[in-house]
Design a protein around this motif. Structure first.
Motif, PDB file in Angstrom:
ATOM      1  N   GLN A 127       0.830  -1.210   0.000  1.00 38.32           N
ATOM      2  CA  GLN A 127       0.000   0.000   0.000  1.00 38.32           C
ATOM      3  C   GLN A 127       0.862   1.256   0.000  1.00 38.32           C
ATOM      4  O   GLN A 127       0.588   2.211  -0.739  1.00 38.32           O
ATOM      5  N   ILE A 128       1.924   1.252   0.816  1.00 42.20           N
ATOM      6  CA  ILE A 128       2.808   2.429   0.871  1.00 42.20           C
ATOM      7  C   ILE A 128       3.511   2.633  -0.460  1.00 42.20           C
ATOM      8  O   ILE A 128       3.601   3.757  -0.980  1.00 42.20           O
ATOM      9  N   VAL A 129       4.033   1.554  -1.027  1.00 42.29           N
ATOM     10  CA  VAL A 129       4.738   1.646  -2.306  1.00 42.29           C
ATOM     11  C   VAL A 129       3.789   2.123  -3.406  1.00 42.29           C
ATOM     12  O   VAL A 129       4.165   2.941  -4.258  1.00 42.29           O
ATOM     13  N   ALA A 130       2.548   1.641  -3.378  1.00 42.29           N
ATOM     14  CA  ALA A 130       1.568   2.079  -4.377  1.00 42.29           C
ATOM     15  C   ALA A 130       1.228   3.555  -4.204  1.00 42.29           C
ATOM     16  O   ALA A 130       1.099   4.292  -5.192  1.00 42.29           O
ATOM     17  N   ASP A 131       1.088   4.007  -2.956  1.00 43.90           N
ATOM     18  CA  ASP A 131       0.804   5.424  -2.705  1.00 43.90           C
ATOM     19  C   ASP A 131       1.942   6.318  -3.175  1.00 43.90           C
ATOM     20  O   ASP A 131       1.704   7.459  -3.605  1.00 43.90           O
ATOM     21  N   LEU A 132       3.168   5.816  -3.107  1.00 41.13           N
ATOM     22  CA  LEU A 132       4.330   6.580  -3.564  1.00 41.13           C
ATOM     23  C   LEU A 132       4.578   6.428  -5.057  1.00 41.13           C
ATOM     24  O   LEU A 132       5.549   6.987  -5.584  1.00 41.13           O
ATOM     25  N   ASN A 133       3.708   5.667  -5.721  1.00 41.20           N
ATOM     26  CA  ASN A 133       3.829   5.423  -7.156  1.00 41.20           C
ATOM     27  C   ASN A 133       5.179   4.784  -7.519  1.00 41.20           C
ATOM     28  O   ASN A 133       5.822   5.160  -8.498  1.00 41.20           O
ATOM     29  N   LEU A 134       5.582   3.801  -6.713  1.00 42.81           N
ATOM     30  CA  LEU A 134       6.875   3.142  -6.921  1.00 42.81           C
ATOM     31  C   LEU A 134       6.734   1.667  -7.313  1.00 42.81           C
ATOM     32  O   LEU A 134       7.733   0.943  -7.331  1.00 42.81           O
TER      33      LEU A 134
END
Length: 275
Positions: A127-134
């Motif tokens: 979820q964090i990686v997706a929110d950071l667009n990574l």
């Protein structure tokens, strides 16, 4: 001089353990140079003129994507090692050198990262990686692996920093050096054995990991070699020649890095880095 019986027994046990550890590696390398039929019929037999077949290496090196996968693994591994050593050494220096109110609590909190597997938080990490667009970037892998390896790095490096004579650091302060100069020019060079130990402990799990590449970078040419090898594995047909050849070549970078850090690693282990 005659060696005592205890020394002979220890060396015998170590020798047997070495053979046990090397046997799977030798078996993979041997079978990577054999025809598919020979792999299954005589897996323990070394390559001979009648069963020699380098077709696996031809497929691996003839596939341009495999070279990209190797490069991705190298970038992720080296980037993780650099960030882990830098941030780990800085955090260990701060926790060891400076005493503040929550010093012990913070050190205990970081040590929890050694005991609790980071994979338990895979959903939150995605979820964090997706929110950071990574998603599908090597940056995501480097950041996750750095966070995964920092607790152990801080623990090992803290033990070494505590062994550095305080008079050496005070002498630097008396000479007018800033805290940054003391850390980078006095403390950091003395940490080479410990940093080599951390580098090896960081390198092998990152290079061999399949979990986070599968979750965070499964497509878009960002696969690592451990994930890229999966292209040779099918539901009904598996190209074992290519799989074994890819695994054999994947061993080489790890061996090279280990040889580079081996002397410092031995010094770090014998100096009490791991307790």
């Amino acid at each position: 001089m005659r060696k005592p019986a205890s020394a002979i027994a220890v060396h015998t046990i170590l020798g047997l353990y070495t053979l046990l550890a090397l046997f799977p590696i030798v078996l993979v390398i041997m079978n990577s140079f054999k025809a598919k039929r020979a792999i299954f019929n005589t897996p323990l037999q070394p390559p001979m003129p009648w069963n020699f077949d380098p077709i696996g290496y031809t497929k691996v090196f003839g596939d341009g994507a495999v070279g990209l996968y190797y490069m991705n693994s190298i970038i992720v591994t080296v980037g993780t090692i650099v960030l882990t050593l830098l941030f780990g050494a800085m955090a260990a220096w701060a926790l060891t050198e400076y005493k503040f109110r929550w010093n012990t609590v913070l050190a205990l909190y970081l040590s929890i990262g050694i005991m609790v597997p980071i994979r338990l938080g895979s959903v939150s990490i995605i979820q964090i990686v997706a929110d950071l667009n990574l998603i599908n970037t090597l940056t995501a892998l480097v950041l996750v692996y750095t966070a995964q390896n920092l607790p152990l790095a801080i623990f090992i490096l803290s033990e070494f920093i505590a062994q550095i004579p305080k008079d050496l650091r005070e002498a630097g302060r008396c000479d007018g050096l800033t805290e940054y100069h003391i850390f980078f020019y006095i403390v950091l060079p003395l940490l080479r054995p410990a940093m080599a130990t951390v580098a090896v402990f960081t390198m092998i799990p990152v290079w061999n990991d399949l979990w986070f590449p599968l979750l965070l970078a499964p497509t878009g040419g960002k696969q690592t070699i451990t994930l890229g090898v999966q292209q040779f594995l099918g539901q009904y047909i598996t190209d074992w020649n290519a799989v074994l050849a890819a695994l054999s070549t994947a061993i080489v970078p790890v061996l090279v890095l280990y040889v580079i850090f081996s002397r410092q690693l031995i010094r770090g282990l014998t100096s009490g880095a791991v307790k």
